[in-house]
Design a protein around this motif. Structure first.
Motif, mmCIF file in Angstrom:
data_model
loop_
_atom_site.group_PDB
_atom_site.id
_atom_site.type_symbol
_atom_site.label_atom_id
_atom_site.label_comp_id
_atom_site.label_asym_id
_atom_site.label_seq_id
_atom_site.Cartn_x
_atom_site.Cartn_y
_atom_site.Cartn_z
ATOM 1 N N ASP A 137 0.855 -1.186 0.000
ATOM 2 C CA ASP A 137 0.000 0.000 0.000
ATOM 3 C C ASP A 137 0.892 1.237 0.000
ATOM 4 O OD1 ASP A 137 -2.495 -1.182 -0.068
ATOM 5 O OD2 ASP A 137 -2.649 -1.350 2.093
ATOM 6 N N VAL A 138 0.974 1.890 -1.147
ATOM 7 C CA VAL A 138 1.762 3.115 -1.258
ATOM 8 C C VAL A 138 0.793 4.290 -1.223
ATOM 9 C CG1 VAL A 138 3.360 4.435 -2.698
ATOM 10 C CG2 VAL A 138 3.546 1.936 -2.580
ATOM 11 N N ILE A 139 1.073 5.258 -0.369
ATOM 12 C CA ILE A 139 0.145 6.368 -0.160
ATOM 13 C C ILE A 139 0.833 7.689 -0.472
ATOM 14 C CG2 ILE A 139 -1.332 7.555 1.505
ATOM 15 C CD1 ILE A 139 -1.513 4.849 3.009
ATOM 16 N N ALA A 140 0.287 8.388 -1.447
ATOM 17 C CA ALA A 140 0.782 9.722 -1.793
ATOM 18 C C ALA A 140 0.047 10.731 -0.917
ATOM 19 C CB ALA A 140 0.530 10.019 -3.271
ATOM 20 N N ALA A 141 0.792 11.458 -0.104
ATOM 21 C CA ALA A 141 0.166 12.393 0.831
ATOM 22 C C ALA A 141 1.135 13.524 1.143
ATOM 23 C CB ALA A 141 -0.231 11.685 2.119
ATOM 24 N N GLU A 142 0.585 14.708 1.384
ATOM 25 C CA GLU A 142 1.420 15.862 1.751
ATOM 26 C C GLU A 142 2.125 15.589 3.072
ATOM 27 O OE1 GLU A 142 0.849 20.638 2.608
ATOM 28 O OE2 GLU A 142 -0.578 19.602 1.304
ATOM 29 N N LYS A 143 1.373 15.073 4.044
ATOM 30 C CA LYS A 143 1.944 14.588 5.302
ATOM 31 C C LYS A 143 1.717 13.086 5.313
ATOM 32 C CE LYS A 143 1.706 15.238 10.325
ATOM 33 N NZ LYS A 143 1.084 16.047 11.399
ATOM 34 N N ALA A 193 -2.189 -3.660 -11.994
ATOM 35 C CA ALA A 193 -2.862 -2.420 -12.397
ATOM 36 C C ALA A 193 -2.556 -1.298 -11.414
ATOM 37 C CB ALA A 193 -4.370 -2.652 -12.501
ATOM 38 N N GLY A 194 -2.607 -1.604 -10.119
ATOM 39 C CA GLY A 194 -2.316 -0.590 -9.108
ATOM 40 C C GLY A 194 -0.881 -0.113 -9.188
ATOM 41 N N PHE A 195 0.039 -1.038 -9.455
ATOM 42 C CA PHE A 195 1.456 -0.682 -9.580
ATOM 43 C C PHE A 195 1.657 0.280 -10.747
ATOM 44 C CE2 PHE A 195 5.935 -1.012 -10.205
ATOM 45 C CZ PHE A 195 6.480 -1.460 -9.020
ATOM 46 N N LEU A 196 1.001 0.000 -11.877
ATOM 47 C CA LEU A 196 1.124 0.869 -13.041
ATOM 48 C C LEU A 196 0.494 2.238 -12.775
ATOM 49 C CD1 LEU A 196 0.322 -1.727 -15.847
ATOM 50 C CD2 LEU A 196 2.533 -0.648 -15.408
ATOM 51 N N GLN A 197 -0.651 2.251 -12.110
ATOM 52 C CA GLN A 197 -1.296 3.528 -11.777
ATOM 53 C C GLN A 197 -0.398 4.366 -10.879
ATOM 54 O OE1 GLN A 197 -4.964 2.167 -10.058
ATOM 55 N NE2 GLN A 197 -5.679 1.302 -11.995
ATOM 56 N N ALA A 198 0.216 3.734 -9.897
ATOM 57 C CA ALA A 198 1.117 4.444 -8.997
ATOM 58 C C ALA A 198 2.324 4.978 -9.753
ATOM 59 C CB ALA A 198 1.573 3.517 -7.865
ATOM 60 N N THR A 199 2.851 4.188 -10.676
ATOM 61 C CA THR A 199 4.005 4.626 -11.457
ATOM 62 C C THR A 199 3.688 5.896 -12.228
ATOM 63 O OG1 THR A 199 4.812 2.348 -11.675
ATOM 64 C CG2 THR A 199 5.630 3.955 -13.269
ATOM 65 N N VAL A 200 2.528 5.921 -12.871
ATOM 66 C CA VAL A 200 2.125 7.107 -13.638
ATOM 67 C C VAL A 200 1.922 8.301 -12.698
ATOM 68 C CG1 VAL A 200 0.305 8.116 -15.073
ATOM 69 C CG2 VAL A 200 1.102 5.784 -15.526
ATOM 70 N N ALA A 201 1.216 8.083 -11.586
ATOM 71 C CA ALA A 201 0.919 9.187 -10.660
ATOM 72 C C ALA A 201 2.188 9.779 -10.066
ATOM 73 C CB ALA A 201 -0.010 8.695 -9.550
ATOM 74 N N PHE A 202 3.116 8.927 -9.631
ATOM 75 C CA PHE A 202 4.341 9.423 -9.002
ATOM 76 C C PHE A 202 5.270 10.058 -10.038
ATOM 77 C CE2 PHE A 202 2.793 7.100 -5.446
ATOM 78 C CZ PHE A 202 3.419 7.628 -4.334
ATOM 79 N N ALA A 203 5.262 9.537 -11.259
ATOM 80 C CA ALA A 203 6.084 10.140 -12.309
ATOM 81 C C ALA A 203 5.547 11.515 -12.697
ATOM 82 C CB ALA A 203 6.133 9.227 -13.533
ATOM 83 N N LEU A 204 4.233 11.659 -12.758
ATOM 84 C CA LEU A 204 3.643 12.957 -13.095
ATOM 85 C C LEU A 204 3.882 13.988 -11.998
ATOM 86 C CD1 LEU A 204 0.233 11.919 -14.725
ATOM 87 C CD2 LEU A 204 2.226 12.927 -15.868
ATOM 88 N N ALA A 205 4.171 13.532 -10.791
ATOM 89 C CA ALA A 205 4.460 14.453 -9.687
ATOM 90 C C ALA A 205 5.911 14.917 -9.691
ATOM 91 C CB ALA A 205 4.133 13.778 -8.356
#
Length: 297
Positions: A135-141, A262-274
């Motif tokens: 479970d990888v969580i993108a969060a400000e904090k 699918a979740g791994f690929l979604q995370a890859t795109v989201a973190f790369a776009l950040a």
């Protein structure tokens, strides 16, 4: 006296079969999300939350995971010689000091609760965190830092929670809500993977926990639950039945299930776009793909 959370357990004994053939030789936890292993995101989150001791519950074939956190003097020397100071600092940030990290073996795959129980002697009589690197969580904090703040207030068991669609409740542990107070939810317990249509809510438990030593005492019973495994959620509920409170915490952030392709690929795109150094090129490529798809229709 209010207790602080300074220890975290990382259950990483799974074989990662959904990612075969890659996981035939590479532990899933060090598969890279953009340019950092999954486990590095979990470690960084724990550090931000004030964790000082990191306990990994592993299994046979996880040697590469242990090597990842070790010093690499030859590589450091080469980067220093070439003046690649930025890369050197990134490399140093992955090192773990002696005594900061410990490894325990889970010899049989008996469930998440059993994996946590394997680390019991290193926890002793302290509250502790459990982090599932899938479970990888993108969060400000960071999610765990948010939960540590909530623990300072409650001094009770806390599980990270998020709303899921009704048709997905059978894939999660689901909270039975007693009182909804916004970010913090008091509970009447939880149900592990309820049969479709029987879930007490749509508030699902995901891979972040802050737990009391009582949960370890419950795990000592080695009671089997769903799937014939020793379930962590059952031990948490048993602690509640002994009089301890269990809270759900609605964290602020976006969770990615990197245990699925699918979740791994979604995370890859989201973190790369950040990332400033990757965003423009990736965004152009994604736009081209979308336009090509529309033109083909």
């Amino acid at each position: 006296m209010r207790k602080k959370v300074t220890k975290a357990i990382f259950p990483v004994a799974g074989m990662g079969t959904r990612f075969l053939p890659a996981t035939k030789s590479v532990p899933k936890e060090i598969m890279t999300l953009v340019d950092r292993p999954l486990v590095q995101y979990a470690i960084d989150e724990a550090r931000e939350a004030g964790i000082k001791e990191f306990i990994f519950v592993t299994s046979r074939g996880k040697g590469a995971l242990e090597d990842y956190f070790d010093n690499a003097p030859q590589l450091e020397q080469e980067l220093r010689r070439k003046g690649k100071d930025e890369l050197l600092e990134i490399l140093k940030s992955t090192n773990m000091d002696s005594g900061e990290i410990a490894y325990m073996r889970q010899h049989k795959p008996l469930g998440l609760g059993h994996a946590v129980w394997c680390a019991r002697r290193l926890i002793a009589n302290e509250p502790f965190a459990v982090i599932l690197p899938d479970d990888v969580i993108a969060a400000e904090k960071s999610c765990l830092a948010q939960m540590v703040d909530a623990f300072e207030e409650t001094q009770s068991n806390i599980v990270a929670a998020m709303e899921v669609p009704d048709h997905m409740t059978s894939s999660y542990g689901i909270l039975d809500i007693k009182e909804d107070m916004g970010s913090i939810v008091s509970t009447n317990g939880m149900v592990e993977k309820p049969v479709a249509g029987t879930a007490p809510s749509n508030l699902a438990v995901i891979g972040r926990y802050i737990l009391t030593p009582t949960v370890l005492q419950m795990l000592n019973k080695k009671k089997t639950g769903a799937g014939g495994e020793i379930q962590l959620t059952d031990a948490i509920d048993d602690a509640r039945l002994k009089g301890e409170e269990v809270f759900g915490y609605r964290f602020k952030g976006e969770r990615f299930d990197c245990g699925s392709k699918a979740g791994f690929l979604q995370a890859t795109v989201a973190f790369a776009l950040a990332r400033d150094d990757l965003r423009d090129d990736l965004w152009r490529y994604l736009n081209d793909v979308v336009h090509a798809e529309k033109a083909a229709q």
